[in-house]
Scaffold this active site. Structure first.
Site, PDB file in Angstrom:
ATOM      1  CD1 TRP A 324       5.343  -3.104  -1.506  1.00 44.95           C
ATOM      2  CD2 TRP A 324       3.398  -3.911  -2.278  1.00 44.95           C
ATOM      3  NE1 TRP A 324       4.676  -3.653  -0.434  1.00 44.95           N
ATOM      4  CE2 TRP A 324       3.477  -4.165  -0.876  1.00 44.95           C
ATOM      5  CE3 TRP A 324       2.272  -4.328  -2.974  1.00 44.95           C
ATOM      6  CZ2 TRP A 324       2.464  -4.803  -0.182  1.00 44.95           C
ATOM      7  CZ3 TRP A 324       1.258  -4.973  -2.282  1.00 44.95           C
ATOM      8  CH2 TRP A 324       1.360  -5.203  -0.898  1.00 44.95           C
ATOM      9  CG  ASP A 343       9.229   2.034  -3.310  1.00 44.59           C
ATOM     10  OD1 ASP A 343       9.706   3.149  -3.040  1.00 44.59           O
ATOM     11  OD2 ASP A 343       9.529   1.405  -4.340  1.00 44.59           O
ATOM     12  CG  ASP A 344       6.015  -2.754   2.778  1.00 49.29           C
ATOM     13  OD1 ASP A 344       5.070  -3.292   2.179  1.00 49.29           O
ATOM     14  OD2 ASP A 344       6.075  -2.680   4.021  1.00 49.29           O
ATOM     15  CG  PHE A 345       3.837   2.803   5.847  1.00 48.79           C
ATOM     16  CD1 PHE A 345       4.204   4.147   5.930  1.00 48.79           C
ATOM     17  CD2 PHE A 345       3.244   2.217   6.960  1.00 48.79           C
ATOM     18  CE1 PHE A 345       3.991   4.877   7.102  1.00 48.79           C
ATOM     19  CE2 PHE A 345       3.028   2.932   8.125  1.00 48.79           C
ATOM     20  CZ  PHE A 345       3.403   4.273   8.193  1.00 48.79           C
TER      21      PHE A 345
END
Length: 390
Positions: A324, A343-345
């Site tokens: 990330w 994977d970034d919220f």
């Protein structure tokens, strides 16, 4: 002067070494990761040299180098060099390089032309690559064709060359060439948006609602500076992270663009922990500094020639640097057009909002769907971040 002696001295880029003979300065050694490594390099090349206090003429050379690396005006071209073992062509190259004023640069081809041998640019590069008189023969002021940074044989490679140019305020062809396109997108956003509209009607509605694409790119002095800041900021809110990072930088008041790898490696654990670093972040910063100092990591200039996957692979070797973090570098520093941090919220939330999903998508599902946004997944990511705020 004694027949052969050497000494170490402090400078703005770390502890350098200088070697002299009765004929003049025989070598200048730029900093290694540790003083022991700097001494070892000197003693390997000059086994007869003893570490002693420098005589007056050598101390004057040291004072001049230190002043130059502090960004002050300092004339070094008159310092006497021991050229006993230097070939005639190299001597001519070194003489031409010494004539380049601080803050200015020339190319290898320009040096060759000045020597009356315009076809010898490669030979000029080889001669400067063997330069034993770093700083005194300022090979860092000589750039490759079109002003590109070119190679540098000292510890830290091109990053050290850039650091020296920055300290001198080098201009001419240097600044735009160090990171060509720095601070600007390397793709056409209008074309990217049109491509995304055609590929995905749902994303097109997000684009209409959000408005113009306004990715704000960040500028930093080096890969080390950006990654070290990223490590400090991990798992902290912005204000707390900024406070700690500011304290770390304040430990090195003479480092105008943050601590160098060498400075951070020499700092004690107690000093760094006192600034607020956790043990995990301290270990990560030391690993980053060590890998940067030994040339394992690419500079920002070198990173421009590496593809996304290679950069992810190389930079995630650093303790505390995950995929990330590198993806953020690719988007916000290098302006790569096709990055989707699955994977970034925020991106997962933005997808759920835009596509009216009750649950956040799994990273693999987001990656599969997002394939239709290539080759402009960076632009799609930016719009998904904005969608998360709907």
């Amino acid at each position: 002067m004694p027949d052969a002696g050497f000494a170490l001295f402090d400078s703005a880029i770390g502890r350098c070494g200088i070697v002299w003979s009765e004929r003049g300065v025989a070598a200048v050694q730029l900093p290694e990761v540790r003083d022991a490594a700097t001494r070892a390099r000197i003693q390997k090349r000059f086994p007869a040299a003893r570490e002693v206090d420098p005589p007056r003429a050598v101390q004057a050379a040291i004072d001049g180098i230190e002043a130059l690396l502090r960004g002050e005006q300092s004339a070094l071209e008159a310092i006497e060099l021991d050229l006993t073992h230097i070939a005639p062509f190299q001597r001519r190259v070194y003489q031409a390089a010494r004539a380049i004023p601080p803050g200015e640069t020339l190319t290898y081809g320009a040096i060759a032309a000045r020597l009356g041998a315009p076809d010898k640019a490669r030979a000029v590069g080889r001669a400067l690559g063997r330069n034993p008189f770093a700083i005194l023969v300022p090979c860092h002021r000589v750039l490759a064709a079109n002003g590109k940074l070119g190679g540098f044989s000292a510890n830290g490679g091109a990053a050290t060359k850039l650091r020296l140019l920055s300290l001198e305020g080098a201009h001419a062809a240097a600044p735009p060439a160090l990171f060509e396109g720095d601070g600007r997108l390397g793709f056409d956003p209008k074309r990217a948006i049109q491509t995304l509209r055609t590929a995905d009607p749902t994303l097109a509605r997000v684009i209409d609602r959000v408005g113009p694409f306004e990715l704000e790119l960040k500028k930093t002095s080096s890969m080390f500076a950006m990654l070290s800041e990223a490590i400090v900021y991990q798992q902290l809110n912005g204000r707390a992270a900024a406070t700690i990072y500011g304290r770390v930088c304040a430990l090195f008041p003479h480092a105008r663009q943050g601590p160098t790898p060498q400075q951070l490696l020499r700092a004690t654990d107690a000093k760094l922990r006192g600034a607020g670093l956790s043990r995990a972040k301290l270990l990560a910063l030391r690993d980053l500094a060590r890998r940067t100092a030994t040339g394992e990591l690419p500079s920002l200039a070198e990173a421009r020639d590496l593809d996304d996957a290679t950069l992810v692979e190389r930079l995630t070797q650093v303790r505390g640097i995950g995929r990330w973090t590198v993806e953020m570098l690719l988007i916000f520093r290098l302006a790569r057009p096709d990055v989707l941090p699955v994977d970034d919220f925020g991106i997962r939330k933005g997808f759920a909002v835009a596509f009216r999903k009750r649950a956040l998508p799994k990273p693999r599902d987001l990656a599969k769907y997002g394939a239709r946004w290539a080759p402009y997944r960076t632009v799609a990511s930016w719009y998904l971040w904005r969608a998360a705020a709907f």
